[in-house]
Design a protein around this motif. Structure first.
Motif, PDB file in Angstrom:
ATOM      1  N   LEU A   1       0.825  -1.204   0.000  1.00 22.89           N
ATOM      2  CA  LEU A   1       0.000   0.000   0.000  1.00 22.89           C
ATOM      3  C   LEU A   1       0.861   1.256   0.000  1.00 22.89           C
ATOM      4  O   LEU A   1       0.576   2.215  -0.709  1.00 22.89           O
ATOM      5  N   CYS A   2       1.911   1.234   0.824  1.00 20.07           N
ATOM      6  CA  CYS A   2       2.810   2.378   0.870  1.00 20.07           C
ATOM      7  C   CYS A   2       4.144   1.956   1.462  1.00 20.07           C
ATOM      8  O   CYS A   2       4.256   0.919   2.108  1.00 20.07           O
ATOM      9  N   SER A   3       5.145   2.782   1.203  1.00 23.09           N
ATOM     10  CA  SER A   3       6.462   2.581   1.803  1.00 23.09           C
ATOM     11  C   SER A   3       6.854   3.874   2.495  1.00 23.09           C
ATOM     12  O   SER A   3       6.448   4.964   2.084  1.00 23.09           O
ATOM     13  N   VAL A   4       7.625   3.735   3.561  1.00 28.28           N
ATOM     14  CA  VAL A   4       8.009   4.886   4.371  1.00 28.28           C
ATOM     15  C   VAL A   4       9.518   4.891   4.520  1.00 28.28           C
ATOM     16  O   VAL A   4      10.123   3.873   4.839  1.00 28.28           O
TER      17      VAL A   4
ATOM     18  N   GLU B   1      16.094  13.133  11.158  1.00 28.31           N
ATOM     19  CA  GLU B   1      15.588  12.929  12.510  1.00 28.31           C
ATOM     20  C   GLU B   1      14.128  13.353  12.620  1.00 28.31           C
ATOM     21  O   GLU B   1      13.808  14.530  12.587  1.00 28.31           O
ATOM     22  N   GLY B   2      13.229  12.372  12.711  1.00 25.33           N
ATOM     23  CA  GLY B   2      11.814  12.644  12.915  1.00 25.33           C
ATOM     24  C   GLY B   2      11.033  13.025  11.676  1.00 25.33           C
ATOM     25  O   GLY B   2       9.887  13.447  11.791  1.00 25.33           O
ATOM     26  N   THR B   3      11.595  12.883  10.485  1.00 23.31           N
ATOM     27  CA  THR B   3      10.892  13.227   9.247  1.00 23.31           C
ATOM     28  C   THR B   3      10.852  12.002   8.345  1.00 23.31           C
ATOM     29  O   THR B   3      11.875  11.350   8.125  1.00 23.31           O
ATOM     30  N   TYR B   4       9.648  11.703   7.822  1.00 23.60           N
ATOM     31  CA  TYR B   4       9.451  10.504   7.015  1.00 23.60           C
ATOM     32  C   TYR B   4       8.665  10.853   5.761  1.00 23.60           C
ATOM     33  O   TYR B   4       7.638  11.532   5.840  1.00 23.60           O
ATOM     34  N   ASP B   5       9.147  10.386   4.611  1.00 20.25           N
ATOM     35  CA  ASP B   5       8.414  10.536   3.367  1.00 20.25           C
ATOM     36  C   ASP B   5       7.650   9.249   3.112  1.00 20.25           C
ATOM     37  O   ASP B   5       8.179   8.153   3.289  1.00 20.25           O
ATOM     38  N   VAL B   6       6.394   9.393   2.679  1.00 21.25           N
ATOM     39  CA  VAL B   6       5.522   8.246   2.435  1.00 21.25           C
ATOM     40  C   VAL B   6       5.239   8.192   0.935  1.00 21.25           C
ATOM     41  O   VAL B   6       4.863   9.198   0.327  1.00 21.25           O
ATOM     42  N   TYR B   7       5.428   6.999   0.344  1.00 20.10           N
ATOM     43  CA  TYR B   7       5.235   6.778  -1.086  1.00 20.10           C
ATOM     44  C   TYR B   7       4.199   5.687  -1.298  1.00 20.10           C
ATOM     45  O   TYR B   7       4.130   4.724  -0.523  1.00 20.10           O
TER      46      TYR B   7
ATOM     47  N   PRO C   1       4.753  10.041  -4.496  1.00 14.90           N
ATOM     48  CA  PRO C   1       4.714  10.621  -3.149  1.00 14.90           C
ATOM     49  C   PRO C   1       3.283  10.785  -2.646  1.00 14.90           C
ATOM     50  O   PRO C   1       2.408  11.240  -3.386  1.00 14.90           O
ATOM     51  N   ILE C   2       3.052  10.387  -1.409  1.00 16.22           N
ATOM     52  CA  ILE C   2       1.729  10.532  -0.775  1.00 16.22           C
ATOM     53  C   ILE C   2       1.757  11.671   0.227  1.00 16.22           C
ATOM     54  O   ILE C   2       0.784  12.403   0.372  1.00 16.22           O
ATOM     55  N   GLY C   3       2.876  11.819   0.923  1.00 18.67           N
ATOM     56  CA  GLY C   3       2.959  12.879   1.913  1.00 18.67           C
ATOM     57  C   GLY C   3       4.193  12.753   2.785  1.00 18.67           C
ATOM     58  O   GLY C   3       5.064  11.912   2.553  1.00 18.67           O
ATOM     59  N   ARG C   4       4.235  13.597   3.788  1.00 15.55           N
ATOM     60  CA  ARG C   4       5.362  13.622   4.722  1.00 15.55           C
ATOM     61  C   ARG C   4       4.812  13.623   6.148  1.00 15.55           C
ATOM     62  O   ARG C   4       3.835  14.292   6.450  1.00 15.55           O
ATOM     63  N   ILE C   5       5.485  12.858   7.014  1.00 16.05           N
ATOM     64  CA  ILE C   5       5.132  12.788   8.428  1.00 16.05           C
ATOM     65  C   ILE C   5       6.319  13.326   9.218  1.00 16.05           C
ATOM     66  O   ILE C   5       7.451  12.931   8.982  1.00 16.05           O
ATOM     67  N   THR C   6       6.038  14.227  10.140  1.00 15.40           N
ATOM     68  CA  THR C   6       7.098  14.822  10.955  1.00 15.40           C
ATOM     69  C   THR C   6       6.760  14.635  12.431  1.00 15.40           C
ATOM     70  O   THR C   6       5.617  14.824  12.830  1.00 15.40           O
ATOM     71  N   ARG C   7       7.772  14.261  13.199  1.00 14.07           N
ATOM     72  CA  ARG C   7       7.629  14.126  14.648  1.00 14.07           C
ATOM     73  C   ARG C   7       8.628  15.035  15.336  1.00 14.07           C
ATOM     74  O   ARG C   7       9.815  14.960  15.089  1.00 14.07           O
ATOM     75  N   ARG C   8       8.121  15.919  16.174  1.00 14.70           N
ATOM     76  CA  ARG C   8       8.983  16.727  17.035  1.00 14.70           C
ATOM     77  C   ARG C   8       8.865  16.155  18.432  1.00 14.70           C
ATOM     78  O   ARG C   8       7.760  15.979  18.947  1.00 14.70           O
ATOM     79  N   GLY C   9       9.983  15.878  19.042  1.00 16.66           N
ATOM     80  CA  GLY C   9       9.983  15.271  20.371  1.00 16.66           C
ATOM     81  C   GLY C   9       9.544  16.236  21.445  1.00 16.66           C
ATOM     82  O   GLY C   9       9.646  17.449  21.303  1.00 16.66           O
ATOM     83  N   GLY C  10       9.056  15.671  22.530  1.00 14.45           N
ATOM     84  CA  GLY C  10       8.678  16.470  23.688  1.00 14.45           C
ATOM     85  C   GLY C  10       9.910  16.827  24.507  1.00 14.45           C
ATOM     86  O   GLY C  10      10.994  16.289  24.307  1.00 14.45           O
ATOM     87  N   ARG C  11       9.733  17.758  25.424  1.00 13.52           N
ATOM     88  CA  ARG C  11      10.822  18.160  26.312  1.00 13.52           C
ATOM     89  C   ARG C  11      10.321  18.182  27.740  1.00 13.52           C
ATOM     90  O   ARG C  11       9.138  18.333  27.986  1.00 13.52           O
TER      91      ARG C  11
ATOM     92  N   TYR D   1      -2.204   5.089   7.580  1.00 12.62           N
ATOM     93  CA  TYR D   1      -1.629   3.799   7.985  1.00 12.62           C
ATOM     94  C   TYR D   1      -0.160   3.966   8.385  1.00 12.62           C
ATOM     95  O   TYR D   1       0.291   3.410   9.390  1.00 12.62           O
ATOM     96  N   ALA D   2       0.592   4.730   7.588  1.00 14.52           N
ATOM     97  CA  ALA D   2       2.004   4.964   7.905  1.00 14.52           C
ATOM     98  C   ALA D   2       2.135   5.697   9.237  1.00 14.52           C
ATOM     99  O   ALA D   2       2.985   5.356  10.068  1.00 14.52           O
ATOM    100  N   GLN D   3       1.271   6.699   9.470  1.00 15.18           N
ATOM    101  CA  GLN D   3       1.288   7.428  10.745  1.00 15.18           C
ATOM    102  C   GLN D   3       0.959   6.505  11.901  1.00 15.18           C
ATOM    103  O   GLN D   3       1.561   6.590  12.956  1.00 15.18           O
ATOM    104  N   ALA D   4       0.012   5.608  11.697  1.00 10.42           N
ATOM    105  CA  ALA D   4      -0.374   4.677  12.764  1.00 10.42           C
ATOM    106  C   ALA D   4       0.811   3.798  13.170  1.00 10.42           C
ATOM    107  O   ALA D   4       1.069   3.592  14.358  1.00 10.42           O
ATOM    108  N   VAL D   5       1.560   3.292  12.182  1.00  7.45           N
ATOM    109  CA  VAL D   5       2.726   2.463  12.494  1.00  7.45           C
ATOM    110  C   VAL D   5       3.744   3.270  13.282  1.00  7.45           C
ATOM    111  O   VAL D   5       4.253   2.827  14.323  1.00  7.45           O
ATOM    112  N   LEU D   6       4.060   4.473  12.813  1.00  7.38           N
ATOM    113  CA  LEU D   6       5.058   5.305  13.508  1.00  7.38           C
ATOM    114  C   LEU D   6       4.578   5.693  14.907  1.00  7.38           C
ATOM    115  O   LEU D   6       5.367   5.710  15.846  1.00  7.38           O
TER     116      LEU D   6
END
Length: 179
Positions: free
Chosen positions: A26-29, A34-40, A46-56, A168-173
């Motif tokens: 369905l897709c590859s990631v 650091e914390g940035t993922y491209d989804v294909y 390209p389907i989109g980009r997922i970004t995670r900023r960590g908490g402090r 789906y990619a966001q759910a896995v991450l």
């Protein structure tokens, strides 16, 4: 999806694919930093980009923050991991209880190790209590959720407003995140 899911959200994840019920991709990631993922898509588009900023922790506890940016140019969706009330309860009640339970299980694991039961010691020292992880993905300024995660690895997705493959990619991450 790999069975050996990495723990902790602070490092880049290995590339992975999400497969459908018939075994199709369905897709590859792929991590782009650091914390940035491209989804294909399965065909490489390209389907989109997922970004995670960590908490402090300081100056104030800040929760991990996720952004979903569809490649179509649609408005990005954002979410914060856990709720403010959940994190307050975790900090005041959950963490002290977790620490006491961890210390007791470590002591029991040590005793089992001294007796020679390595497998029992591993089981006792592997106990974990998860911090709050619910999240609602919504457009900035909007209150209606497009993706809703309340725990238990169950996500509710409004499919008309987001490409399911990106969700789906966001759910896995998100599940891998584990804080």
């Amino acid at each position: 999806m790999p069975q050996d899911a990495p723990k902790g959200g602070r490092t880049a994840r290995p590339p992975f694919t999400v497969g459908g019920l018939q075994g199709e991709v369905l897709c590859s990631v792929r991590s782009t930093g650091e914390g940035t993922y491209d989804v294909y898509g399965g065909d490489g588009t390209p389907i989109g980009r997922i970004t995670r900023r960590g908490g402090r922790v300081l100056p104030w506890p800040r929760r991990a923050h996720w952004t979903l940016q569809p490649a179509t140019g649609a408005e990005p969706l954002t979410a914060k991991r856990g709720t403010a009330g959940g994190w307050a309860a975790w900090s005041i009640l959950g963490f002290p209880i977790y620490f006491v339970a961890w210390a007791l299980s470590a002591l029991q694991g040590l005793l089992l190790l001294l007796v020679g039961d390595k497998d029992g010691a591993k089981k006792e020292s592997a106990w974990e209590l998860e911090p709050p992880s619910p999240a609602l993905w919504h457009p900035s300024g909007g209150s209606d959720a497009v993706v809703d995660y309340r725990g238990g690895s169950i996500f509710h997705i409004e499919s008309q407003r987001l490409d399911l493959r990106l969700a789906y990619a966001q759910a896995v991450l998100h599940v891998w995140d584990g804080i």
